[in-house]
Design a protein around this motif. Structure first.
Motif, PDB file in Angstrom:
ATOM      1  N   GLU A 115       0.826  -1.203   0.000  1.00 56.80           N
ATOM      2  CA  GLU A 115       0.000   0.000   0.000  1.00 56.80           C
ATOM      3  C   GLU A 115       0.865   1.259   0.000  1.00 56.80           C
ATOM      4  O   GLU A 115       1.969   1.291   0.548  1.00 56.80           O
ATOM      5  N   VAL A 116       0.351   2.313  -0.639  1.00 60.78           N
ATOM      6  CA  VAL A 116       1.034   3.606  -0.670  1.00 60.78           C
ATOM      7  C   VAL A 116       0.449   4.483   0.430  1.00 60.78           C
ATOM      8  O   VAL A 116      -0.759   4.699   0.505  1.00 60.78           O
ATOM      9  N   LEU A 117       1.333   4.998   1.290  1.00 62.57           N
ATOM     10  CA  LEU A 117       0.935   5.926   2.347  1.00 62.57           C
ATOM     11  C   LEU A 117       1.411   7.316   1.958  1.00 62.57           C
ATOM     12  O   LEU A 117       2.615   7.553   1.817  1.00 62.57           O
ATOM     13  N   PHE A 118       0.476   8.235   1.764  1.00 63.08           N
ATOM     14  CA  PHE A 118       0.813   9.604   1.393  1.00 63.08           C
ATOM     15  C   PHE A 118       0.684  10.510   2.600  1.00 63.08           C
ATOM     16  O   PHE A 118      -0.387  10.610   3.205  1.00 63.08           O
ATOM     17  N   LEU A 119       1.790  11.168   2.966  1.00 63.49           N
ATOM     18  CA  LEU A 119       1.811  12.113   4.078  1.00 63.49           C
ATOM     19  C   LEU A 119       2.088  13.506   3.531  1.00 63.49           C
ATOM     20  O   LEU A 119       3.214  13.805   3.120  1.00 63.49           O
ATOM     21  N   ASP A 120       1.067  14.340   3.500  1.00 62.66           N
ATOM     22  CA  ASP A 120       1.226  15.710   3.040  1.00 62.66           C
ATOM     23  C   ASP A 120       1.826  16.565   4.155  1.00 62.66           C
ATOM     24  O   ASP A 120       1.587  16.303   5.340  1.00 62.66           O
ATOM     25  N   GLU A 121       2.589  17.580   3.773  1.00 63.06           N
ATOM     26  CA  GLU A 121       3.263  18.453   4.740  1.00 63.06           C
ATOM     27  C   GLU A 121       3.986  17.606   5.806  1.00 63.06           C
ATOM     28  O   GLU A 121       3.827  17.794   7.003  1.00 63.06           O
ATOM     29  N   ILE A 122       4.789  16.688   5.341  1.00 65.85           N
ATOM     30  CA  ILE A 122       5.441  15.723   6.223  1.00 65.85           C
ATOM     31  C   ILE A 122       6.403  16.407   7.196  1.00 65.85           C
ATOM     32  O   ILE A 122       6.689  15.864   8.279  1.00 65.85           O
ATOM     33  N   HIS A 123       6.878  17.601   6.847  1.00 64.99           N
ATOM     34  CA  HIS A 123       7.817  18.294   7.741  1.00 64.99           C
ATOM     35  C   HIS A 123       7.146  18.799   9.015  1.00 64.99           C
ATOM     36  O   HIS A 123       7.827  19.205   9.956  1.00 64.99           O
ATOM     37  N   ARG A 124       5.823  18.739   9.086  1.00 65.39           N
ATOM     38  CA  ARG A 124       5.106  19.234  10.258  1.00 65.39           C
ATOM     39  C   ARG A 124       4.721  18.124  11.227  1.00 65.39           C
ATOM     40  O   ARG A 124       3.973  18.346  12.167  1.00 65.39           O
ATOM     41  N   MET A 125       5.257  16.920  11.031  1.00 62.09           N
ATOM     42  CA  MET A 125       5.022  15.841  11.989  1.00 62.09           C
ATOM     43  C   MET A 125       5.743  16.131  13.296  1.00 62.09           C
ATOM     44  O   MET A 125       6.763  16.810  13.324  1.00 62.09           O
ATOM     45  N   SER A 126       5.222  15.559  14.387  1.00 57.79           N
ATOM     46  CA  SER A 126       5.885  15.712  15.678  1.00 57.79           C
ATOM     47  C   SER A 126       7.179  14.900  15.690  1.00 57.79           C
ATOM     48  O   SER A 126       7.334  13.926  14.944  1.00 57.79           O
ATOM     49  N   ARG A 127       8.115  15.274  16.545  1.00 61.96           N
ATOM     50  CA  ARG A 127       9.397  14.586  16.613  1.00 61.96           C
ATOM     51  C   ARG A 127       9.266  13.115  17.016  1.00 61.96           C
ATOM     52  O   ARG A 127       9.923  12.248  16.416  1.00 61.96           O
ATOM     53  N   PRO A 128       8.455  12.753  18.020  1.00 56.84           N
ATOM     54  CA  PRO A 128       8.316  11.321  18.339  1.00 56.84           C
ATOM     55  C   PRO A 128       7.797  10.499  17.159  1.00 56.84           C
ATOM     56  O   PRO A 128       8.251   9.364  16.940  1.00 56.84           O
ATOM     57  N   ALA A 129       6.866  11.063  16.382  1.00 51.99           N
ATOM     58  CA  ALA A 129       6.352  10.339  15.218  1.00 51.99           C
ATOM     59  C   ALA A 129       7.441  10.198  14.156  1.00 51.99           C
ATOM     60  O   ALA A 129       7.550   9.151  13.503  1.00 51.99           O
ATOM     61  N   GLU A 130       8.251  11.232  13.966  1.00 60.12           N
ATOM     62  CA  GLU A 130       9.359  11.156  13.011  1.00 60.12           C
ATOM     63  C   GLU A 130      10.305  10.015  13.357  1.00 60.12           C
ATOM     64  O   GLU A 130      10.721   9.246  12.490  1.00 60.12           O
ATOM     65  N   GLU A 131      10.657   9.920  14.637  1.00 60.53           N
ATOM     66  CA  GLU A 131      11.603   8.892  15.053  1.00 60.53           C
ATOM     67  C   GLU A 131      11.032   7.496  14.878  1.00 60.53           C
ATOM     68  O   GLU A 131      11.762   6.552  14.551  1.00 60.53           O
ATOM     69  N   MET A 132       9.727   7.353  15.053  1.00 61.57           N
ATOM     70  CA  MET A 132       9.099   6.052  14.792  1.00 61.57           C
ATOM     71  C   MET A 132       9.113   5.747  13.304  1.00 61.57           C
ATOM     72  O   MET A 132       9.282   4.587  12.893  1.00 61.57           O
ATOM     73  N   LEU A 133       8.973   6.791  12.495  1.00 57.86           N
ATOM     74  CA  LEU A 133       8.923   6.592  11.046  1.00 57.86           C
ATOM     75  C   LEU A 133      10.260   6.121  10.499  1.00 57.86           C
ATOM     76  O   LEU A 133      10.302   5.407   9.488  1.00 57.86           O
ATOM     77  N   TYR A 134      11.376   6.491  11.155  1.00 56.90           N
ATOM     78  CA  TYR A 134      12.695   6.050  10.689  1.00 56.90           C
ATOM     79  C   TYR A 134      12.748   4.527  10.572  1.00 56.90           C
ATOM     80  O   TYR A 134      13.114   3.975   9.537  1.00 56.90           O
ATOM     81  N   MET A 135      12.380   3.849  11.648  1.00 60.21           N
ATOM     82  CA  MET A 135      12.451   2.389  11.672  1.00 60.21           C
ATOM     83  C   MET A 135      11.414   1.773  10.739  1.00 60.21           C
ATOM     84  O   MET A 135      11.686   0.756  10.082  1.00 60.21           O
ATOM     85  N   ALA A 136      10.246   2.398  10.668  1.00 58.42           N
ATOM     86  CA  ALA A 136       9.193   1.858   9.803  1.00 58.42           C
ATOM     87  C   ALA A 136       9.614   1.899   8.343  1.00 58.42           C
ATOM     88  O   ALA A 136       9.349   0.959   7.575  1.00 58.42           O
ATOM     89  N   MET A 137      10.269   2.975   7.926  1.00 62.47           N
ATOM     90  CA  MET A 137      10.685   3.106   6.532  1.00 62.47           C
ATOM     91  C   MET A 137      11.826   2.162   6.184  1.00 62.47           C
ATOM     92  O   MET A 137      11.880   1.614   5.073  1.00 62.47           O
ATOM     93  N   GLU A 138      12.735   1.956   7.121  1.00 61.32           N
ATOM     94  CA  GLU A 138      13.946   1.181   6.828  1.00 61.32           C
ATOM     95  C   GLU A 138      13.776  -0.306   7.088  1.00 61.32           C
ATOM     96  O   GLU A 138      14.204  -1.138   6.276  1.00 61.32           O
ATOM     97  N   ASP A 139      13.152  -0.661   8.215  1.00 57.89           N
ATOM     98  CA  ASP A 139      13.060  -2.065   8.609  1.00 57.89           C
ATOM     99  C   ASP A 139      11.641  -2.623   8.571  1.00 57.89           C
ATOM    100  O   ASP A 139      11.433  -3.805   8.865  1.00 57.89           O
ATOM    101  N   PHE A 140      10.670  -1.781   8.234  1.00 58.65           N
ATOM    102  CA  PHE A 140       9.265  -2.173   8.202  1.00 58.65           C
ATOM    103  C   PHE A 140       8.828  -2.797   9.526  1.00 58.65           C
ATOM    104  O   PHE A 140       8.242  -3.866   9.574  1.00 58.65           O
ATOM    105  N   ARG A 141       9.156  -2.103  10.589  1.00 56.85           N
ATOM    106  CA  ARG A 141       8.671  -2.493  11.899  1.00 56.85           C
ATOM    107  C   ARG A 141       8.691  -1.281  12.817  1.00 56.85           C
ATOM    108  O   ARG A 141       9.414  -0.303  12.568  1.00 56.85           O
ATOM    109  N   VAL A 142       7.896  -1.352  13.867  1.00 53.53           N
ATOM    110  CA  VAL A 142       7.875  -0.289  14.870  1.00 53.53           C
ATOM    111  C   VAL A 142       7.880  -0.937  16.248  1.00 53.53           C
ATOM    112  O   VAL A 142       7.463  -2.088  16.415  1.00 53.53           O
ATOM    113  N   ASP A 143       8.364  -0.192  17.214  1.00 50.92           N
ATOM    114  CA  ASP A 143       8.354  -0.647  18.605  1.00 50.92           C
ATOM    115  C   ASP A 143       7.317   0.179  19.356  1.00 50.92           C
ATOM    116  O   ASP A 143       7.423   1.409  19.442  1.00 50.92           O
ATOM    117  N   ILE A 144       6.327  -0.511  19.896  1.00 45.02           N
ATOM    118  CA  ILE A 144       5.262   0.155  20.635  1.00 45.02           C
ATOM    119  C   ILE A 144       5.531  -0.015  22.130  1.00 45.02           C
ATOM    120  O   ILE A 144       5.695  -1.146  22.617  1.00 45.02           O
TER     121      ILE A 144
END
Length: 376
Positions: A115-144
């Motif tokens: 699936e394609v996830l489109f995030l508009d104005e992505i630079h306005r995400m909160s910092r905690p969400a950004e850091e979660m996105l790093y792992m999701a983009m690279e390793d396709f997993r998140v730690d909850i």
């Protein structure tokens, strides 16, 4: 006649690149569905086509895509085309809507394979969400993280492979680690008048609107290089023709319609002309501080700096220097005035300042310090 339209989010400038609800409805019916139908941005289209075709040949999800550029140039449309070309669903969200890591985790955990996830104005995400996105983009997993304090537990959650398409109008605000995780980055440029004419011809055909070639050129030349503005002006011309009983719109009719909405031949509206008129008429072309200039036109400094100035600077009508804003030769000429011998842009020191990239001194001119003092 006012040049503003009022939408759900408040007043909208007719030549503003931001869209309101009516614009979104219109654009939905006018958006191209494939890269072949997309007008303009040839370089980005060619590169993006290669990325998508290669992913289909490999049988894997496409690399993450970052689209940057001013508003109204087609970033959202390209995101929709990416999903269409790949034959996968599209999930749409925005940076301002994701203020907590849990918000992003909820979206990511519900994605399907490819699936394609489109995030508009992505630079306005909160910092905690950004850091979660790093792992999701690279390793396709998140730690909850469940719980708080010493009893908190981290639960790893595997995600299906997906393609993130991020759009931003301010790429410089993206942190480096996030920007580096995109496999393809495309910057969208302003459109030329011939390209906008092609956009308008396609839109007019979909709207069943009869126009001459000269009329298309007239509307395109006033559209500030932005397809969204071009389509909005086309809608206003259509309304004018409907009210006046004009079946086939020519250049004179298109010009009369846009003149009625105070959009002149270069795409300037009332606010733009007020800024230039104040700069030339009240301050002899400057230099003048931003806050003083804003008071002279009866607007907030943020409105002048973020709404009017970018286009005026791009058109070579206004200059930004450490000593304040100045009117360029084109500003005098556009207002039908002779360029005086004492024009500020002829000052060698100001010419040097104009030839350099605005820095901290220019940003500091938004206040009421020495910049405004120089214009008193």
């Amino acid at each position: 006649m006012a040049v503003e339209e009022r939408g759900a989010a408040g007043p909208q400038r007719l030549v503003g690149a931001e869209g309101d609800y009516d614009d979104q409805q219109l654009e939905a019916s006018l958006r191209p569905g494939t890269l072949d139908d997309f007008v303009g941005q040839q370089r980005v289209r060619a590169q993006l086509s290669l990325v998508l075709e290669a992913s289909k040949l490999r049988g894997r999800t496409a690399d993450h895509v970052l689209l940057s550029g001013p508003p109204g140039l087609g970033k959202t449309t390209l995101a929709m085309i990416i999903a269409e070309e790949l034959g996968v669903p599209l999930r749409i969200s925005s940076g301002p809507a994701i203020q907590h890591a849990g918000d992003l985790a909820a979206i990511l955990s519900s994605l399907t394979h490819g699936e394609v996830l489109f995030l508009d104005e992505i630079h306005r995400m909160s910092r905690p969400a950004e850091e979660m996105l790093y792992m999701a983009m690279e390793d396709f997993r998140v730690d909850i993280v469940v719980g708080k304090g010493a009893g908190a537990t981290s639960i790893p959650l595997d995600l299906p492979p997906f393609t993130l398409v991020g759009a931003t109008t301010r790429a410089g605000l993206l942190p480096g680690p996030l920007r580096d995780r995109f496999g393809f980055t495309g910057h969208l440029e302003f459109y030329s008048v011939p390209e906008l004419e092609l956009v308008l011809r396609r839109s007019a055909a979909l709207l069943d609107l009869a126009m001459t070639s000269e009329a298309f050129s007239e509307v395109a030349s006033r559209s500030r290089g932005t397809p969204r503005i071009a389509n909005r002006l086309l809608r206003r011309v259509r309304d004018w023709a409907l009210v006046h009983g004009v079946e086939r719109i020519d250049a004179r009719a298109a010009g009369a319609a846009l003149d009625m909405y105070e959009v002149d031949v270069r795409g300037l509206d009332r606010l733009d002309r007020n800024v230039l008129s104040a700069l030339v008429g009240k301050f002899n072309g400057g230099p003048v501080g931003l806050s003083t200039l804003a008071i002279a036109v009866g607007e907030e400094t943020e409105t002048v700096e973020t709404v009017a100035e970018p286009f005026l600077v791009r058109e070579g009508l206004l200059g930004r220097t450490p000593r304040g804003r100045i009117a360029m030769a084109a500003a005098w000429e556009h207002l039908g005035l002779d360029v005086p011998d004492h024009a500020a842009f002829k000052d060698p020191a100001l010419r040097t300042a104009l030839s350099t990239e605005p820095g901290s001194a220019d940003r500091g001119s938004t206040g009421s310090g020495s910049d405004d003092a120089s214009s008193a």
